[in-house]
Scaffold this motif. Sequence first.
Motif, short mmCIF file in Angstrom:
data_model
loop_
_atom_site.label_atom_id
_atom_site.label_comp_id
_atom_site.label_asym_id
_atom_site.label_seq_id
_atom_site.Cartn_x
_atom_site.Cartn_y
_atom_site.Cartn_z
N ARG A 110 36.11 -58.62 44.01
CA ARG A 110 35.79 -57.65 45.06
C ARG A 110 35.39 -58.39 46.34
N LYS A 111 36.02 -58.00 47.42
CA LYS A 111 35.63 -58.55 48.71
C LYS A 111 35.22 -57.36 49.58
N GLY A 112 34.12 -56.75 49.16
CA GLY A 112 33.57 -55.60 49.87
C GLY A 112 33.95 -54.27 49.27
N ALA A 113 35.17 -54.14 48.78
CA ALA A 113 35.63 -52.85 48.26
C ALA A 113 34.85 -52.46 47.01
N LYS A 114 34.51 -51.17 46.94
CA LYS A 114 33.80 -50.68 45.74
C LYS A 114 34.69 -49.77 44.89
N SER A 115 35.96 -49.65 45.28
CA SER A 115 36.85 -48.72 44.59
C SER A 115 37.61 -49.44 43.47
N PHE A 116 38.73 -48.85 43.01
CA PHE A 116 39.34 -49.32 41.77
C PHE A 116 40.83 -49.63 41.88
N GLY A 117 41.34 -49.68 43.11
CA GLY A 117 42.73 -50.09 43.29
C GLY A 117 43.74 -48.96 43.27
N LYS A 118 43.32 -47.81 43.82
CA LYS A 118 44.20 -46.63 43.81
C LYS A 118 45.58 -46.93 44.42
N GLY A 119 45.59 -47.77 45.48
CA GLY A 119 46.85 -48.09 46.14
C GLY A 119 47.82 -48.85 45.25
N ASN A 120 47.32 -49.38 44.14
CA ASN A 120 48.19 -50.14 43.23
C ASN A 120 48.67 -49.33 42.04
N PHE A 121 48.16 -48.10 41.91
CA PHE A 121 48.43 -47.35 40.68
C PHE A 121 49.92 -47.18 40.42
N LYS A 122 50.66 -46.84 41.47
CA LYS A 122 52.07 -46.52 41.24
C LYS A 122 52.82 -47.76 40.72
N ALA A 123 52.67 -48.87 41.45
CA ALA A 123 53.38 -50.09 41.04
C ALA A 123 52.93 -50.52 39.65
N LEU A 124 51.64 -50.37 39.42
CA LEU A 124 51.08 -50.80 38.15
C LEU A 124 51.58 -49.94 36.99
N PHE A 125 51.59 -48.64 37.20
CA PHE A 125 51.97 -47.76 36.10
C PHE A 125 53.46 -47.85 35.82
N GLU A 126 54.23 -48.16 36.86
CA GLU A 126 55.65 -48.40 36.59
C GLU A 126 55.82 -49.64 35.73
#
Length: 392
Positions: free
Chosen positions: A364-380
């Motif tokens: 983590r470099k400041g972000a407290k979230s979980f990588g929503k922007g990667n979900f599509k590529a990841l789930f594929e």
Amino acid sequence: MEQQVCLFIEFISKPNVMSATETLDKKIATTDFLPLLGTDYIEFYVGNAKQAAHFYKTAFGFQSLAYAGPETGCRDKASYAIRQHKLTFVFTTPLRPGNEIAEHVHKHGDGIRAIALRVADATAAWTETTKRGAESYMMPHHYKDDHGTVVMSGIKIYGDTVHLFIERENYDGPFMPGFRAWESNYNPTSTGLLHVDHCVGNVGWGQMEKWVKFYADTMGFRNILSFDDKDISTEYSALMSKVMSNGNGYVKFPINEPAEGKKKSQVEEYLEFYGGEGVQHVALATNNIIETVSELQRRGIEFLRVPGNYYDTVLERVGHIDEDLAPLRELGVLIDRDDEGYLLQIFTKPVEDRPTLFFEIIQRKGAKSFGKGNFKALFEAIEREQEVRGNL
Ligand code: FE2
């Protein structure tokens, strides 16, 4: 975790004039009926604890810590505790059939039985959670040896999984009573894994809200993020997720449930092969994901890969990052940004034969979230693996 312990004790005991932020911190601390100091350890029930401990030492860079078994007076099981920085894993195996551990392994394969949470008062933790509706797994129990006392209690959560509450302020032994120090001549170097960032549970169809309410009602957690099936759906596979966090934010439990897609949700595949609800992945923090993942790959850990074209546009999405893109691309590390900063993350393939438990490595470099922007590529990427397994 030691630092978190100090911080916590500091803000509940500071008697002097406080700033507005400190007043708020104090209010959170004094109104939190279940103050958690962090994750104490994660216990796996496995078919062969000796070999599992060797694998995690070798591949993930843990060190031997403590052992319990017949040699220490434990007749029915053997447990190996290993540690890397503030991260402690325990592998427990049954020595005979016909007991709770053997049944867990038979039903689930190797999997996580307990997420143990550090508390200052394990008796109060049990009382406060059970009076709010949590089902007891273990009443408060004092375990003593020459090194002092550990108080342990526990409650049941989803599936056959439990939370243990561990009070160890009056204990200075290697791990806990019943264990002896495990001295080994085989000590692979650390891979830079530091502590548990979050633990994700997979629950059944329509069960997410029940477990969100459980964490809110019985443990005082709050829902800090939600993802519906529009956020987390690809052509085939869908899921919904809500992230529950305790008051000080040290402990975070996202809860996933499957959603309808064209084909089988990855959560559904998990539920089928795990034989019910359980821990899907544990995210392990590092301060240098490039070094950590390079070392893990060198030691044979396999990661999910996204297509190379992910990296062609990722910086347009996330903006400037401190790291060079080339090593991230080579390793397959994913990048995402939220309002507070960015994060780097990567997911292993399942670490056992059943397509159940896997690990996330996160910086983590400041972000407290979980990588929503990667979900599509990841789930594929996950779907491609499901398809190879014949489970899509
Ligand atoms: Fe995660």
